[in-house]
Each structure stands twice: as C-alpha cells, then as structure tokens.
Design an enzyme around this catalytic site. Sequence first.
Site, mmCIF file in Angstrom:
data_model
loop_
_atom_site.group_PDB
_atom_site.id
_atom_site.type_symbol
_atom_site.label_atom_id
_atom_site.label_comp_id
_atom_site.label_asym_id
_atom_site.label_seq_id
_atom_site.Cartn_x
_atom_site.Cartn_y
_atom_site.Cartn_z
ATOM 1 N N CYS A 47 -18.858 1.360 7.256
ATOM 2 C CA CYS A 47 -19.157 2.238 8.396
ATOM 3 C C CYS A 47 -20.497 1.933 9.044
ATOM 4 O O CYS A 47 -20.540 1.429 10.168
ATOM 5 C CB CYS A 47 -19.101 3.698 7.954
ATOM 6 S SG CYS A 47 -17.445 4.273 7.538
ATOM 7 N N LYS A 54 0.830 -1.199 0.000
ATOM 8 C CA LYS A 54 0.000 0.000 0.000
ATOM 9 C C LYS A 54 0.867 1.252 0.000
ATOM 10 O O LYS A 54 0.613 2.216 -0.742
ATOM 11 C CB LYS A 54 -0.912 -0.002 1.218
ATOM 12 C CG LYS A 54 -1.903 1.159 1.275
ATOM 13 C CD LYS A 54 -2.622 1.208 2.606
ATOM 14 C CE LYS A 54 -3.389 -0.065 2.885
ATOM 15 N NZ LYS A 54 -4.045 -0.054 4.220
ATOM 16 N N ALA A 102 -36.049 4.489 -0.387
ATOM 17 C CA ALA A 102 -36.257 3.070 -0.102
ATOM 18 C C ALA A 102 -35.539 2.216 -1.147
ATOM 19 O O ALA A 102 -35.433 2.591 -2.310
ATOM 20 C CB ALA A 102 -37.747 2.746 -0.085
ATOM 21 N N ARG A 112 -17.334 -3.721 0.964
ATOM 22 C CA ARG A 112 -17.556 -4.182 2.330
ATOM 23 C C ARG A 112 -19.053 -4.175 2.654
ATOM 24 O O ARG A 112 -19.716 -3.170 2.506
ATOM 25 C CB ARG A 112 -16.794 -3.301 3.326
ATOM 26 C CG ARG A 112 -15.286 -3.477 3.273
ATOM 27 C CD ARG A 112 -14.581 -2.511 4.192
ATOM 28 N NE ARG A 112 -14.735 -1.129 3.763
ATOM 29 C CZ ARG A 112 -14.259 -0.076 4.440
ATOM 30 N NH1 ARG A 112 -13.630 -0.249 5.584
ATOM 31 N NH2 ARG A 112 -14.433 1.146 3.966
#
Length: 442
Positions: free
Chosen positions: A268, A35, A260, A338
């Site tokens: 998060c 990284k 919706a 994620r």
Amino acid sequence: MRLSVIGCGYLGAVHAAAMASIGHDVVGIDVDEQKVATLARGEAPFFEPGLAEILTEGIASGRLRFTTDMAEAHGADVHFVGVGTPQQKDSHAADLSYVNGAFDALIPYLRPGDIVAGKSTVPVGTAADLAERVHPTGATLVWNPEFLREGWAVQDTIDPDRLVAGVPSTRSGVPTKDGDRAAGILREVYHPAIAKQTPFIVTDYATAELVKVAANAFLATKISFINAMAEIAEVTGADVTQLADAIGHDARIGRRFLGAGIGFGGGCLPKDIRAFAARAEELGRGESISFLREIDAINLRRRDRAVQLVVEALDGSVFEKKITVLGAAFKPHSDDIRDSPALDVAVQLRGLGASVTVTDPAAIENAKRVHPQLSYVEDRDEALRGADAVIVVTEWDEYRRELAPEHAATLVEGRIIVDGRNCLDSAAWRAAGWTYYGMGRP
C-alpha cells in the site's frame, strides 16, 4: 442483505468473510481458480489473524461462498469491487487494468437499483469515469475506501474507526437523490458499526478517493520524518527514540508512527504515494505534493543505512560472513513480502558476499518464491546458530520480546546485533555482552 465481492485477494477475501460474519449472504468472485478453491475450503490463502476462523464459520453457516463465475453476482443488492491497483511497470502511476476488467465483467449482471461499491485505492477522478459506465444499467456507484491494517484487517473491517461513502453529488457537493439512497443502503450493510456510532462520512467521489491516498501519504510522511531525524541523530550523537518520545508528548504530534528504523514497505504505502504523486503531475499540481518524492527517497535510504551498519560492525566487510536476518515480512502479523524492507536488506547483504540466513514465523514460503537465492530456516534458534552478526528487520514478538539476549549469545559466533526496528532493549543486550547498533541511536 445479498452481497457480492469482486476480487478475493487480501482486501476482498477479508471483506467477504467479515460481511458474512455480521449476517449478510455473500458470494466472493475471483478469476483465480486456485484461490477460489482454497477459500471455498475455508482456508485463508495468506496469513491474517482471525481470517481462517470467520471463513470457516461463514462457509459452514451457508452465508459465504466463493466462485469464478461472475454471473453469480446477479441478484446481489450491493457489489463490492476490491481488486488490486499495483504500480505500473514503466511508471509510478497506478495500473487500473484490474479495476477496469472487474467493472467490464460485472456490468452485464447489474440491475436497476443495485449499488456498486468501489473499495480499491484509485487515482482521484477514477470513480467519476466508472460512474458513467455504471449509470446506463440503472445501478449507482459509490466509492467506499478501505482503511485496513495488515495484521488487524478482520477487526478493522468489522469495527472500523470510520466509514466513508463517496456518492453521486451536485457541483456544490450535495448528494443527489440516488446518492442519498446509496448512502442509506451502505449504512444498512455496515449496521453493527453504525450502531456503535462509528463516524459515517458521506461525500463526493473525488473526496472519498482522496481520503484514502491522503491518509496513506500522511502516515508515510510521519514515518519518513522521524527517519530523517534519525539521519541527523546519527551524525550528532543524539538518540532518535528519546527524541520521538519527547515530541510525541505533544498532542498535536502524537507518538504513533514515530518509530525510526528501516522504514515502511508492503503493498500500500510505497505504491500509493508514488501513484498519488504521479496523478498530481497529471492534474498539473505536481508541486503540491512534490515532497512525497523525498519521503520515498528517505524511506529507501534507511534500508541502505541498515546494511551499512552491518558492514561497519564487521570491520568494513561482510564477505563470507554468516549473517542472520530476523524477519522477511514487511511487518509483523503478516506474511506479505511486497516491497519488504526486510528482504531488501537481506538481498543487499548477500550481494556483498555474505552468507545470509533468513527466518520468519509466517513469510518464508512467500519469500522463497521471490528470492530463492537466499537461505531460509524456519526455527529461530537454528537460524541464529553460528552467526557472525544478527539483524532484526521485522519486529515480531519472537524477536523483540521472546528472544533473551543471554540465550541468543549461546548460539551465535559473534555477539553483534543490529536493531533495524529499534525494538530491542539496548541496555539488556549490551549487558549480555552484545555490541548493539540501533537506527539513529548512539
């Protein structure tokens, strides 16, 4: 000012580059050699609009560099700690091992007068514990939570809507002398935003920690509220999008975050509301935010509902049917997968025997690493070719604005579209001969 940023993941890399872009001398530090090498070349290790440009600019100017050597933090005036706090594997609580490890590594290099600014999302009470470890060095800990939106993180760092500084305070909440000094230094760090009269809120540690998790809990609640209304709309024939428009005109409610669909995901909101509920239990106040458990449950149910709509549209079975899933990232303008609702839907459909093809403008490589059992096609039109049904699960412009229903109709086998984000013009798709299914819509 001289700044160090400990942890160069999503939060840290953006923060380091943004601080260099406003004139500071910044060193980013991370244990991940690959990284660091990527960032040092001026390349963003993840998709975030505008990040590559300020990385390149910062490195070329000499104001930004990256290293794996924590000793390079020595001499910085302010040290930002922005490492991850993922959910623990065996519970809903936050895993603080990365935060504790970062502080363990940084403390030997602190000088009297240094400021350590925590930016990670942590359970309330964490900062007070960390302050006791920092205090013997003569440095001062502040808690400076981030409020970044993926896809707009560069803008949100350089031009935030508010800044919060949790500083050492008396029992009555009044900043100590060290607290006043630390707040003043943070004002200097964020000088462009301060000059624009951005609200700068100075408070105690606990309040600063709660500001972040309370904000995320409120947003999650608003999203799950309208999804709960979608569940009612589906059994009554009401249209949840019109409902949201109507109640959104009330200034006390507002229309934002009343969309919706298949719900929220990412790194998060899901883990933060779970960690918040777990911390409340530890504090003996679990009943105060017990509603967050239901918020989480509603959110997950909407993914199942999207799968159910596809099954219903295909006469009760998706076995050996070709289904195209438009989207893999948990939200547009990001390659973050994620806890992605999009991929959850895709995996469920494949588990029911469907032949699933996933496409996404940015997240395919990340998705492949986590779910190699799915088929991926980069080209949108190629992904649509021969599909028996299509489901939109990430509201990229490529799908909600740029994909004409008439054009899509020439590619597919069956004109069935499930709008998992309620982002399409239902009338236009129906006019083009499609059978349209929305979330909480007739």
